[in-house]
Design a protein around this motif. Sequence first.
Motif, mmCIF file in Angstrom:
data_model
loop_
_atom_site.group_PDB
_atom_site.id
_atom_site.type_symbol
_atom_site.label_atom_id
_atom_site.label_comp_id
_atom_site.label_asym_id
_atom_site.label_seq_id
_atom_site.Cartn_x
_atom_site.Cartn_y
_atom_site.Cartn_z
ATOM 1 N N SER A 5 68.325 61.581 -86.180
ATOM 2 C CA SER A 5 68.228 60.131 -86.207
ATOM 3 C C SER A 5 66.778 59.651 -86.216
ATOM 4 C CB SER A 5 68.948 59.558 -84.994
ATOM 5 O OG SER A 5 68.515 60.252 -83.836
ATOM 6 N N VAL A 6 65.835 60.584 -85.948
ATOM 7 C CA VAL A 6 64.437 60.179 -85.898
ATOM 8 C C VAL A 6 63.903 59.927 -87.309
ATOM 9 C CG1 VAL A 6 62.286 60.645 -84.714
ATOM 10 C CG2 VAL A 6 64.328 61.970 -84.152
ATOM 11 N N GLU A 7 64.566 60.533 -88.263
ATOM 12 C CA GLU A 7 64.138 60.400 -89.658
ATOM 13 C C GLU A 7 64.017 58.926 -90.056
ATOM 14 O OE1 GLU A 7 65.262 63.215 -93.227
ATOM 15 O OE2 GLU A 7 64.243 63.625 -91.341
ATOM 16 N N LYS A 8 62.898 58.607 -90.672
ATOM 17 C CA LYS A 8 62.692 57.228 -91.113
ATOM 18 C C LYS A 8 62.441 57.231 -92.600
ATOM 19 C CE LYS A 8 60.449 55.087 -87.112
ATOM 20 N NZ LYS A 8 59.173 54.498 -86.671
ATOM 21 N N ASN A 9 62.784 56.174 -93.234
ATOM 22 C CA ASN A 9 62.442 56.099 -94.639
ATOM 23 C C ASN A 9 61.005 55.616 -94.763
ATOM 24 O OD1 ASN A 9 62.416 53.319 -94.342
ATOM 25 N ND2 ASN A 9 64.563 53.138 -94.935
ATOM 26 N N ILE A 10 60.463 55.769 -95.940
ATOM 27 C CA ILE A 10 59.043 55.482 -96.114
ATOM 28 C C ILE A 10 58.679 54.038 -95.802
ATOM 29 C CG2 ILE A 10 57.263 55.349 -97.895
ATOM 30 C CD1 ILE A 10 58.165 58.143 -98.754
ATOM 31 N N PRO A 11 59.398 53.074 -96.302
ATOM 32 C CA PRO A 11 59.053 51.692 -95.938
ATOM 33 C C PRO A 11 58.969 51.481 -94.429
ATOM 34 C CG PRO A 11 60.612 51.673 -97.740
ATOM 35 C CD PRO A 11 60.461 53.109 -97.315
ATOM 36 N N ASP A 12 59.896 52.068 -93.692
ATOM 37 C CA ASP A 12 59.858 51.906 -92.237
ATOM 38 C C ASP A 12 58.642 52.573 -91.619
ATOM 39 O OD1 ASP A 12 62.083 50.367 -92.198
ATOM 40 O OD2 ASP A 12 63.466 51.962 -91.580
ATOM 41 N N ILE A 13 58.300 53.744 -92.133
ATOM 42 C CA ILE A 13 57.103 54.419 -91.620
ATOM 43 C C ILE A 13 55.884 53.536 -91.845
ATOM 44 C CG2 ILE A 13 55.550 56.375 -91.973
ATOM 45 C CD1 ILE A 13 58.045 58.030 -92.712
ATOM 46 N N LEU A 14 55.781 52.977 -93.036
ATOM 47 C CA LEU A 14 54.629 52.128 -93.344
ATOM 48 C C LEU A 14 54.612 50.897 -92.451
ATOM 49 C CD1 LEU A 14 54.548 52.357 -97.254
ATOM 50 C CD2 LEU A 14 53.229 53.647 -95.586
ATOM 51 N N ARG A 15 55.753 50.256 -92.302
ATOM 52 C CA ARG A 15 55.812 49.083 -91.422
ATOM 53 C C ARG A 15 55.412 49.484 -90.012
ATOM 54 N NH1 ARG A 15 59.748 46.484 -95.067
ATOM 55 N NH2 ARG A 15 61.208 48.196 -94.721
ATOM 56 N N GLY A 16 55.915 50.648 -89.581
ATOM 57 C CA GLY A 16 55.581 51.129 -88.241
ATOM 58 C C GLY A 16 54.088 51.307 -88.051
ATOM 59 N N ALA A 17 53.376 51.566 -89.154
ATOM 60 C CA ALA A 17 51.933 51.754 -89.075
ATOM 61 C C ALA A 17 51.198 50.448 -89.356
ATOM 62 C CB ALA A 17 51.491 52.833 -90.063
#
Lengths: 139, 139
Positions: A5-17
């Motif tokens: 469940s930790v897997e994130k899609n790329i848009p989310d990773i970018l938003r997270g950063a």
Amino acid sequence: MTHGSVEKNIPDILRGAGMRPTRQRVALAELLFAKGDRHLTAERLHEEAVGENVPVSLATVYNTLHQFTQAGLLREVAVEGAKTYFDTNTSNHYHFFCEQDGGILMDIQTDELFVQGLPEPPDGMAVSRVDVLVRLVEK
Amino acid sequence: MTHGSVEKNIPDILRGAGMRPTRQRVALAELLFAKGDRHLTAERLHEEAVGENVPVSLATVYNTLHQFTQAGLLREVAVEGAKTYFDTNTSNHYHFFCEQDGGILMDIQTDELFVQGLPEPPDGMAVSRVDVLVRLVEK
DNA sequence: ATTTGTGCAAATCGTTTGCATCTGA
DNA sequence: TCAGATGCAAACGATTTGCACAAAT
């Protein structure tokens, strides 16, 4: 790594950063992280992007690589004058380097090699990172 | 080190390396080797030479540094994109590096620090050198 | 609508090169 | 003498920047 469940899609990773998931950033992130560990120069990533019909300017590739590095998604590897390599493996590890074909970098995991007897840094200084580069030549 | 018949003067060292002891080369060698171990960029050496009334062009400084390196009198240290450092200590040793003041290099002798478990290089390759760079930040 | 990112071309930085001139053996 | 060295200025490659335009929230 392949489920969970930790897997994130790329848009989310970018938003997270703290970055907007723009077309270019998402496309570059896909090129960078889809194929396992990679060692790329800005120029090579740019060529690759253009080759895959992701028209992006070299300036944006540089901006993006630096933003990703700041966000901890990439690591810079200094090898020799001029060109900088960006490494998608941000864990603690070292490198082989050979001049061959304009310079190839390969990972060395720290369970294979480690540095012993790190001396005390000078006053007021702290170690931020230890880089080990094993230079190779053709036999 | 401070006495002994092996001691050579700079012109002889240069001749021994197959170089003519020209004004510029002798002057640069004096600046480089007179004050113990040093870590210099071409630009800094050039400034220093000009400051000491040794008018020499930057191009000649670069030529000379590379010739000295080829002759084994200097060693190049790669730290980060662009600028190259030349080290007058050619023995086997490692470095501290801090960004402070545009980048300072310091020696770490190998009796303090060493690398353990060097992995087998890939087929057809041999290790030419192992570089260790301990990056420092201000506390 | 507002803020942030993008692309282009020009600018910059360290380094190298071409070539006419000088210099050391 | 004359191969080799020097200086200058122009060329260079990698990277950065300024600014008008475009896209994301």
